[in-house]
Motif scaffolding. Structure first.
Motif, mmCIF file in Angstrom:
data_model
loop_
_atom_site.group_PDB
_atom_site.id
_atom_site.type_symbol
_atom_site.label_atom_id
_atom_site.label_comp_id
_atom_site.label_asym_id
_atom_site.label_seq_id
_atom_site.Cartn_x
_atom_site.Cartn_y
_atom_site.Cartn_z
ATOM 1 N N GLY A 157 0.859 -1.315 -0.164
ATOM 2 C CA GLY A 157 0.034 -0.208 -0.085
ATOM 3 C C GLY A 157 0.672 1.198 0.019
ATOM 4 N N THR A 158 0.488 2.148 0.590
ATOM 5 C CA THR A 158 1.100 3.623 0.798
ATOM 6 C C THR A 158 2.765 3.354 1.429
ATOM 7 N N GLY A 159 3.544 3.758 0.603
ATOM 8 C CA GLY A 159 5.042 3.827 1.208
ATOM 9 C C GLY A 159 5.759 2.740 0.577
ATOM 10 N N ARG A 160 5.254 1.791 -0.235
ATOM 11 C CA ARG A 160 6.118 0.689 -0.766
ATOM 12 C C ARG A 160 6.914 1.377 -1.968
ATOM 13 N N LEU A 161 7.644 0.467 -2.474
ATOM 14 C CA LEU A 161 8.884 0.863 -3.547
ATOM 15 C C LEU A 161 8.249 0.854 -4.914
ATOM 16 N N THR A 162 7.442 1.617 -5.303
ATOM 17 C CA THR A 162 6.987 1.604 -6.638
ATOM 18 C C THR A 162 7.709 2.302 -7.543
ATOM 19 N N LYS A 163 7.283 2.251 -8.871
ATOM 20 C CA LYS A 163 8.042 2.996 -9.989
ATOM 21 C C LYS A 163 7.903 4.557 -9.639
ATOM 22 N N GLU A 164 6.841 4.962 -9.067
ATOM 23 C CA GLU A 164 6.802 6.429 -8.724
ATOM 24 C C GLU A 164 7.713 6.827 -7.854
ATOM 25 N N THR A 165 7.830 6.051 -6.664
ATOM 26 C CA THR A 165 8.637 6.261 -5.605
ATOM 27 C C THR A 165 10.059 6.337 -6.050
ATOM 28 N N MET A 166 10.699 5.522 -6.792
ATOM 29 C CA MET A 166 11.889 5.159 -7.187
ATOM 30 C C MET A 166 12.287 6.573 -8.157
ATOM 31 N N ASN A 218 14.128 9.826 4.473
ATOM 32 C CA ASN A 218 13.361 10.095 5.617
ATOM 33 C C ASN A 218 11.769 10.681 5.027
ATOM 34 N N HIS A 219 11.999 11.384 4.276
ATOM 35 C CA HIS A 219 10.649 11.975 3.795
ATOM 36 C C HIS A 219 10.001 11.180 2.681
ATOM 37 N N CYS A 220 10.740 10.387 2.033
ATOM 38 C CA CYS A 220 10.009 9.346 1.370
ATOM 39 C C CYS A 220 9.467 8.069 1.997
ATOM 40 N N TYR A 221 10.192 7.878 3.240
ATOM 41 C CA TYR A 221 9.842 6.640 3.937
ATOM 42 C C TYR A 221 8.467 6.728 4.470
#
Length: 124
Positions: A83-92, A121-124
């Motif tokens: 869900g929210t916070g996982r390592l997706t393409k958008e997050t990478m 920390n912000h993305c975590y």
């Protein structure tokens, strides 16, 4: 340009710099491939430094994250997070962009480290 051509060009430019132009290059801007820099250093003409291109450094971070996800999925290793916070393409992509900005906007090594950790920390 192939790797061998880059090496040949570096050797030619560095050797010619002193002989023909009485000029010393102090820094080589690199894309991360050390072959050309290593070849120029082996000429032992004079000391020089190597600097990485910020674009290539940020690109390598994104590539490493994508490789991590691919390798983990091949080995059936689950990366933590759903869900929210996982390592997706958008997050990478976001991490890569923030990393690039942190490097560009900071002046000292300590500032760069602090800014990079703040992006994590912000993305975590």
């Amino acid at each position: 340009m192939s790797g061998h051509m880059e090496v040949a060009a570096a050797e030619l430019l560095w050797a010619r710099s002193i002989d023909d132009h009485r000029l010393k290059y102090t820094t080589m801007l690199s894309d991360g491939n050390a072959k050309a820099f290593t070849a120029a250093q082996k000429l032992e003409l004079y000391p020089m430094a190597k600097e990485e291109c910020v674009n290539h450094v940020a690109k390598r971070l994104g590539s490493s994250l994508r490789n991590l996800v691919t390798n983990c999925s091949k080995r059936n290793i689950q990366l933590r997070g759903r869900g929210t916070g996982r390592l997706t393409k958008e997050t990478m992509d976001q991490l890569q962009t923030y990393y690039d900005r942190a490097i560009r906007k900071s002046n000292t090594v300590e500032e760069k480290k602090a800014a990079i950790m703040a992006t994590i920390n912000h993305c975590y």
